[in-house]
Design an enzyme around this catalytic site. Structure first.
Site: not given
Ligand code: TA6
Length: 304
Positions: A172, A216, A275
Site C-alpha cells: 500500500h 479511491d 498500490e
Molecule cells: O487503499 C485505499 C484505502 O483502502 C482507502 O480506502 C483508505 O482507507 C486507505 O486505504 C487508508 O487506509 P488505512 O487503514 O491505512 O487508514
C-alpha cells in the site's frame, strides 16, 4: 511475541557502515540502511518500510510528518503491508481494515550486503493466538527487500496447510510528489475500475489518472507498469510488478485527510498511493504447499 531488541538485532543482523537497528518511539525498533546507492528505514513491527531515497535524490517513498509509531498501530506512509485481506474483512466488521500484518511483530530472518553494494533484508511475520483467531490457516508470510538504486520488494505467502487458501494482499505504497494536483499516473488506460468515492460504481479509465479531489479506485486487469509523472519534482516514478493484476490509486484529499489526524498539514498534496494489490476479484488462490509472490520494483527517472 518477537524477542528481537535493537542490541540483539545489531549483534546478529547488523552490517557495519551499512545497516544498523535503532530504538524508536513507542518501543519500536527501526532498521536504518545507508549504502552506496540509497538510504532507507524499516520499522521491524509490520516490516514497514518507512522511507527510501536513492543517493543524491529526494525521498521517493512518503512518510507523514505526523506519523505515529506505537505498538499495534499502523504507520501513516511508507509501504504498509496489507495481508491476509485487502480493505474491510469480508464478514467480520471488527477485524482490522487491510488485515493485521502491518501492526503485528515480525522477525528479522536475514540481512546481506550484496555484491553491487545494495542491502537485502528478509522479515517473517510472527503468528500468535491473536493472528490465528483472525486467520486460522497455517501459512508463512515473508517480505524480501533489496534497497539499492531501485527498491525491490517481494511479499511471499507460503501455504503450509493441507487445503487451498485465498489471500488478498497489497503493498500500500505512499509515493512522494511535489504537488498531487499536477501529477499524472500512466499505465491504467482502458482498465475497468471500482470507484469507491462513487458508491463502488464500475467505470473504465480513459487516459492517465489525474487528482483533483478524493480518489479511491481499485483498477482491475492492471498488469502493466504504472508510472507517476511529477512535473514539480521533475521526475518519473516507475512501478513495475508481478503477481498482481489489480492496482489501487488513492488520495484522501482535504476533508478526509483532516479527519485522519496523522496525514499532516497539507500532507495530502505531497502523497499519492499507487498500490500493487491482489484485491477484489484479483485475490490469490494458493494450493497446499504453494507460494504466492507479490513483487514490485520502484525506480526513478528524470522527467525530460
Ligand atoms: O487503499 C485505499 C484505502 O483502502 C482507502 O480506502 C483508505 O482507507 C486507505 O486505504 C487508508 O487506509 P488505512 O487503514 O491505512 O487508514
Amino acid at each position: 511475541m518477537s524477542m528481537q531488541d535493537s542490541a540483539a538485532l545489531n549483534a546478529r543482523y547488523g552490517i557495519p557502515e551499512h545497516l544498523s537497528f535503532k530504538d524508536a518511539p513507542g518501543g519500536l525498533v527501526v532498521a536504518e540502511v545507508s549504502n552506496a546507492h540509497a538510504t532507507a528505514s524499516i520499522a521491524v513491527q509490520g516490516a514497514h518500510l518507512m522511507s527510501w531515497a536513492p543517493k543524491d535524490a529526494l525521498p521517493v517513498i512518503w512518510l507523514s510528518k505526523d506519523a505515529k509509531l506505537a505498538p499495534g498501530k499502523s504507520i501513516r506512509g511508507g509501504v504498509p503491508i496489507c495481508w491476509p485481506w485487502f480493505g474491510p474483512h469480508a464478514t467480520e466488521a471488527k477485524f482490522p481494515g487491510h488485515g493485521f500484518a502491518r501492526t503485528v511483530p515480525w522477525d528479522v530472518v536475514d540481512t546481506q550486503k550484496l555484491g553491487n553494494g545494495a542491502t537485502r533484508l528478509v522479515f517473517r511475520i510472527v503468528h500468535s493466538d491473536a493472528t490465528r483467531a483472525q486467520w486460522p490457516h497455517p501459512s508463512e508470510l515473508e517480505i524480501h527487500m533489496v534497497v539499492g538504486p531501485t527498491l525491490e520488494i517481494d511479499l511471499v505467502t507460503r501455504n503450509t496447510s493441507s487445503a487451498a487458501i485465498t489471500v488478498g494482499d497489497a503493498l500500500h505504497t505512499y509515493f512522494e510528489v511535489g504537488d498531487v494536483r499536477q501529477a499524472k499516473v500512466h499505465g491504467l488506460d482502458g482498465c475497468p475500475y471500482i470507484d469507491k468515492v462513487d458508491g463502488g460504481a464500475r467505470k473504465q479509465q480513459s487516459g492517465s489518472v489525474t487528482i483533483a479531489g478524493e480518489v479511491d479506485r481499485i483498477y482491475l486487469n492492471s498488469t502493466a507498469d504504472c508510472i507517476i509523472d511529477d512535473p514539480v519534482l521533475k521526475r518519473r516514478i516507475r512501478i513495475a510488478k508481478q503477481g498482481s493484476a489489480s492496482s489501487v490509486v488513492w488520495n484522501p484529499w482535504i476533508e478526509k485527510a483532516e479527519k485522519m489526524g496523522d496525514l499532516g498539514k497539507d500532507g495530502y498534496l505531497h502523497m499519492l498511493c499507487v498500490e500493487s494489490t491482489n484485491a477484489d476479484t484479483d485475490v490469490a488462490s494458493i494450493a497446499p504447499g504453494g507460494e504466492h509472490h507479490l513483487w514490485v520494483r520502484y525506480s526513478v527517472e528524470a522527467l525530460s
